[in-house]
Design a protein around this motif. Structure first.
Motif, PDB file in Angstrom:
ATOM      1  N   VAL A   1     101.043  80.022 112.970  1.00 23.50           N
ATOM      2  CA  VAL A   1     102.149  79.794 113.996  1.00 23.50           C
ATOM      3  C   VAL A   1     103.240  80.376 113.375  1.00 23.50           C
ATOM      4  CG1 VAL A   1     102.539  77.528 113.528  1.00 23.50           C
ATOM      5  CG2 VAL A   1     103.336  78.197 115.220  1.00 23.50           C
TER       6      VAL A   1
ATOM      7  N   THR B   1     101.661  72.135 115.290  1.00 25.69           N
ATOM      8  CA  THR B   1     102.008  73.434 115.049  1.00 25.69           C
ATOM      9  C   THR B   1     101.417  72.714 113.020  1.00 25.69           C
ATOM     10  OG1 THR B   1     104.525  72.531 115.436  1.00 25.69           O
ATOM     11  CG2 THR B   1     103.559  73.994 116.478  1.00 25.69           C
TER      12      THR B   1
ATOM     13  N   PHE C   1     102.198  82.194 118.032  1.00 23.75           N
ATOM     14  CA  PHE C   1     100.600  81.743 117.910  1.00 23.75           C
ATOM     15  C   PHE C   1     100.062  82.884 117.782  1.00 23.75           C
ATOM     16  CE2 PHE C   1     102.866  78.292 120.218  1.00 23.75           C
ATOM     17  CZ  PHE C   1     102.275  76.956 119.310  1.00 23.75           C
TER      18      PHE C   1
END
Length: 341
Positions: A47, A59, A282
């Motif tokens: 990411v 994340t 992503f």
């Protein structure tokens, strides 16, 4: 001013990548929605967050130095931070399918997520929830996903630099690029404060309109000649998306693919990565193809797929008329069916 891109409409979709499925859920009451990218067998993920006002989930686990190697889906949603609730519905659906990380007591689906701010469009109390995330998963398939006013793009708006009343309808779009038997695809939900521009020419395609609403203002040139932007609520704009490839990558390489994907946003949105945006990309690598043409080529492919998918987000959008009388024209309608010219 023409709103027709000089380059041909891109073909393909993120589902051209082996091992990837996409599903949308759209709530027509506002509208808003969510979109899911599923890798049933798991995918190495990375990411890169470039905007200053992101809304994200899970994340940290994607950092190359952290333990988990694969995730099972990525969720994109409207509804600002409230929309992150949709990821819990996706987790429930994936668990029911037996998809997830074996933790000894069950299979735990890992679903990172990012949201965009679409609350000005309709009743802000309507936003994606766990049921919406579950429904998006149930609708997922290998077919080319719908684009425009669906899923996470249902309430997306672009070009709010000079006021919401002069903005245009954003949306969600997808594209893919294949080189040497390896495919890179992207799914992009564009809710940018800036204009969407033709990557080949820099010509604005959708975004801030002139005071009379009849043409595109060209936000970049307007700012440079001294026109003052309207005050913007922090975090009220964002472009979020997923890049996927069937190449076999490490976590560090997947993170790099997410990073270079932002080059595609820079080619197709101007200005981008502002203090009012939460731009997040992503990257997923399913590893179906054992060899690939190298990171230089994959990086070029990723940026290209992102740029094309961003353009598709506005090309596929439809005009939205809000209950208060505000009209958010789509690229296809500006100056034509709306009678603006």
């Amino acid at each position: 001013m023409s709103t027709t891109p000089s380059s041909p409409a891109p073909a393909g979709a993120i589902t051209d990548v082996a091992g990837i499925e996409v599903g949308h859920h759209t709530d027509p009451r506002r509208p808003t929605g969510c979109s899911i990218v599923i890798a049933r067998q798991g995918a190495v993920a990375g990411v890169d967050v470039r905007g200053a006002a992101p809304g994200t989930r899970e994340t940290d686990l994607l950092a190359p130095g952290n333990l988990v190697e694969q995730v099972h889906a990525v969720l994109l949603a409207g509804g600002s931070a409230w929309g992150l609730d949709a990821a819990s519905g996706a987790v429930r659906w994936l668990e029911e399918q037996g998809i997830g990380l074996d933790v000894g007591f069950g299979r735990l689906p890992l679903v990172p997520a990012a949201v965009l701010f679409d609350l000005p469009v309709g009743d802000a109390r309507v936003r994606p929830d766990a049921a919406a995330g579950y429904a998006a998963c149930a609708a997922a398939s290998r077919a080319h996903p719908a684009e425009g006013n669906v899923g996470a793009g249902a309430g997306a708006v672009v070009g709010k630099m000079f006021g919401f009343g002069h903005a245009m309808k954003g949306g969600i779009g997808s594209a893919s690029v294949t080189v040497a038997g390896v495919t890179v695809g992207a799914l992009i939900a564009c809710n940018a404060v800036g204009d969407v521009v033709d990557p080949e020419t820099g010509q604005p395609l959708a975004g801030a309109r002139t005071p009379d609403g009849q043409a595109l203002r060209d936000a970049r040139r307007a700012l440079l000649r001294g026109e003052a932007p309207h005050p913007l609520l922090a975090g009220s704009n964002t472009t979020i998306g997923v890049i996927a490839t069937d190449a076999r990558l490490s976590k560090a390489q997947a993170q790099r693919l997410a990073t270079v994907g932002h080059d595609g946003l820079a080619r197709s949105i101007n200005p981008v990565h502002t203090m009012s945006d939460g731009d997040t990309l992503f990257a997923l690598a399913t590893g179906v193809r054992e060899s690939h043409p190298g990171m230089m080529v994959l990086a070029t492919m990723a940026a290209e797929a992102v740029a094309r998918a961003t353009v598709r987000a506005v090309q596929a959008a439809h005009t939205l008329r809000l209950p208060d009388g505000t009209v958010l024209p789509a690229m296809r309608d500006l100056g034509h069916s709306l009678g603006l010219r």
